[in-house]
Scaffold this motif. Structure first.
Motif, PDB file in Angstrom:
ATOM      1  N   GLY A   6      -1.392  27.167 -23.145  1.00 17.14           N
ATOM      2  CA  GLY A   6      -2.109  28.385 -22.235  1.00 17.14           C
ATOM      3  C   GLY A   6      -2.618  27.836 -20.910  1.00 17.14           C
ATOM      4  N   ASP A   7      -3.535  26.898 -20.928  1.00 15.96           N
ATOM      5  CA  ASP A   7      -4.113  26.309 -19.575  1.00 15.96           C
ATOM      6  C   ASP A   7      -3.138  25.724 -18.633  1.00 15.96           C
ATOM      7  N   ALA A   8      -2.093  24.814 -19.242  1.00 11.91           N
ATOM      8  CA  ALA A   8      -1.125  24.104 -18.486  1.00 11.91           C
ATOM      9  C   ALA A   8      -0.195  25.043 -17.809  1.00 11.91           C
ATOM     10  N   ALA A   9       0.098  26.162 -18.446  1.00  8.30           N
ATOM     11  CA  ALA A   9       1.239  27.251 -18.081  1.00  8.30           C
ATOM     12  C   ALA A   9       0.257  28.004 -16.529  1.00  8.30           C
ATOM     13  N   TRP A  10      -0.758  28.116 -17.026  1.00  9.43           N
ATOM     14  CA  TRP A  10      -1.609  29.020 -15.857  1.00  9.43           C
ATOM     15  C   TRP A  10      -1.641  27.847 -14.800  1.00  9.43           C
ATOM     16  N   ALA A  11      -1.957  26.849 -14.803  1.00 13.00           N
ATOM     17  CA  ALA A  11      -2.297  25.856 -13.777  1.00 13.00           C
ATOM     18  C   ALA A  11      -0.764  25.596 -12.911  1.00 13.00           C
ATOM     19  N   PHE A  13       1.398  27.753 -12.832  1.00 14.19           N
ATOM     20  CA  PHE A  13       1.758  28.948 -12.170  1.00 14.19           C
ATOM     21  C   PHE A  13       1.102  29.297 -10.986  1.00 14.19           C
ATOM     22  N   LEU A  14      -0.228  28.711 -11.086  1.00 16.08           N
ATOM     23  CA  LEU A  14      -1.200  28.775  -9.775  1.00 16.08           C
ATOM     24  C   LEU A  14      -0.707  27.823  -8.665  1.00 16.08           C
ATOM     25  N   TRP A  15       0.015  26.658  -9.116  1.00 12.83           N
ATOM     26  CA  TRP A  15       0.208  25.816  -8.179  1.00 12.83           C
ATOM     27  C   TRP A  15       1.517  26.277  -7.467  1.00 12.83           C
ATOM     28  N   MET A  16       2.592  26.778  -8.365  1.00 12.80           N
ATOM     29  CA  MET A  16       3.657  27.355  -7.575  1.00 12.80           C
ATOM     30  C   MET A  16       3.432  28.516  -6.668  1.00 12.80           C
ATOM     31  N   PHE A  17       2.358  29.228  -7.000  1.00 13.18           N
ATOM     32  CA  PHE A  17       1.840  30.253  -6.298  1.00 13.18           C
ATOM     33  C   PHE A  17       1.349  29.911  -4.824  1.00 13.18           C
ATOM     34  N   VAL A  18       0.383  28.624  -4.955  1.00  7.97           N
ATOM     35  CA  VAL A  18      -0.309  28.137  -3.998  1.00  7.97           C
ATOM     36  C   VAL A  18       0.853  27.485  -2.996  1.00  7.97           C
ATOM     37  N   CYS A  19       1.963  26.863  -3.528  1.00  3.95           N
ATOM     38  CA  CYS A  19       3.023  26.412  -2.802  1.00  3.95           C
ATOM     39  C   CYS A  19       3.661  27.414  -1.908  1.00  3.95           C
ATOM     40  N   VAL A  20       4.111  28.810  -2.433  1.00  5.95           N
ATOM     41  CA  VAL A  20       4.905  29.733  -2.039  1.00  5.95           C
ATOM     42  C   VAL A  20       3.898  30.255  -0.749  1.00  5.95           C
ATOM     43  N   VAL A  21       2.807  30.458  -1.001  1.00 11.26           N
ATOM     44  CA  VAL A  21       1.884  30.948  -0.047  1.00 11.26           C
ATOM     45  C   VAL A  21       1.801  30.117   1.107  1.00 11.26           C
ATOM     46  N   LEU A  22       1.665  28.863   0.914  1.00 12.96           N
ATOM     47  CA  LEU A  22       1.529  27.791   1.823  1.00 12.96           C
ATOM     48  C   LEU A  22       2.842  27.966   2.711  1.00 12.96           C
ATOM     49  N   ILE A  23       3.961  27.888   2.074  1.00  8.75           N
ATOM     50  CA  ILE A  23       5.229  27.971   2.839  1.00  8.75           C
ATOM     51  C   ILE A  23       5.500  29.126   3.591  1.00  8.75           C
ATOM     52  N   ILE A  24       5.117  30.331   3.223  1.00  9.82           N
ATOM     53  CA  ILE A  24       5.196  31.410   3.756  1.00  9.82           C
ATOM     54  C   ILE A  24       4.066  31.357   5.264  1.00  9.82           C
ATOM     55  N   GLY A  25       2.951  30.917   4.775  1.00 13.79           N
ATOM     56  CA  GLY A  25       1.993  30.820   5.948  1.00 13.79           C
ATOM     57  C   GLY A  25       2.466  29.783   7.004  1.00 13.79           C
ATOM     58  N   LEU A  26       3.142  28.660   6.741  1.00 13.84           N
ATOM     59  CA  LEU A  26       3.563  27.811   7.689  1.00 13.84           C
ATOM     60  C   LEU A  26       4.702  28.475   8.472  1.00 13.84           C
ATOM     61  N   ALA A  27       5.720  28.964   7.921  1.00 13.76           N
ATOM     62  CA  ALA A  27       6.816  29.765   8.465  1.00 13.76           C
ATOM     63  C   ALA A  27       6.309  30.964   9.392  1.00 13.76           C
ATOM     64  N   TYR A  28       5.261  31.540   9.187  1.00 18.03           N
ATOM     65  CA  TYR A  28       4.578  32.374   9.860  1.00 18.03           C
ATOM     66  C   TYR A  28       3.923  31.823  11.275  1.00 18.03           C
TER      67      TYR A  28
END
Length: 122
Positions: A6-11, A13-28
């Motif tokens: 459970g904890d590893a799955a959330w970690a 998911f959170l890491w993947m979410f941070v990477c996507v937000v970072l990529i979108i932010g850099l593209a903007y």
């Protein structure tokens, strides 16, 4: 297969979410500040060079009147490249300039607020 707890799955998911937000932010940031300000060189426009008029002649072919400093150049642009056709005097180039428009189109902000005011009156 390896199953995540459970904890590893959330970690993960959170890491993947941070990477996507970072990529979108850099593209903007890139499109707004780097490309938008002409930092790439090819897209930058200056005060010393100006395209005064363009006339399409056919598929991928056009005549372009350009002002470079005090010089006016008539260029032919096509798939083979750009060719200097003639250098014009200021009087000759003035005949090519499009007529001044009496009414300018409003910007997006002005048009948006005008529409919102009209909708509010109904």
């Amino acid at each position: 297969m390896l199953e995540l707890g459970g904890d590893a799955a959330w970690a993960s998911f959170l890491w993947m979410f941070v990477c996507v937000v970072l990529i979108i932010g850099l593209a903007y940031w890139f499109t707004k500040y780097v490309a938008g300000r002409g930092a790439l060189g090819a897209f930058s426009g200056g005060r010393r060079m100006e395209v005064l008029d363009r006339m399409p002649l056919g598929r991928d072919q056009s005549l372009i009147l350009v002002r470079v400093g005090e010089r006016y150049l008539l260029l032919g642009a096509g798939t083979a490249g750009v060719t200097l056709l003639s250098e014009l005097t200021g009087e000759e180039a003035a005949a090519w300039k499009p007529p001044e428009r009496a009414e300018e189109h409003p910007g997006f902000k002005e048009a948006f607020f005008t529409i919102m005011k009209q909708k509010g009156r109904r």
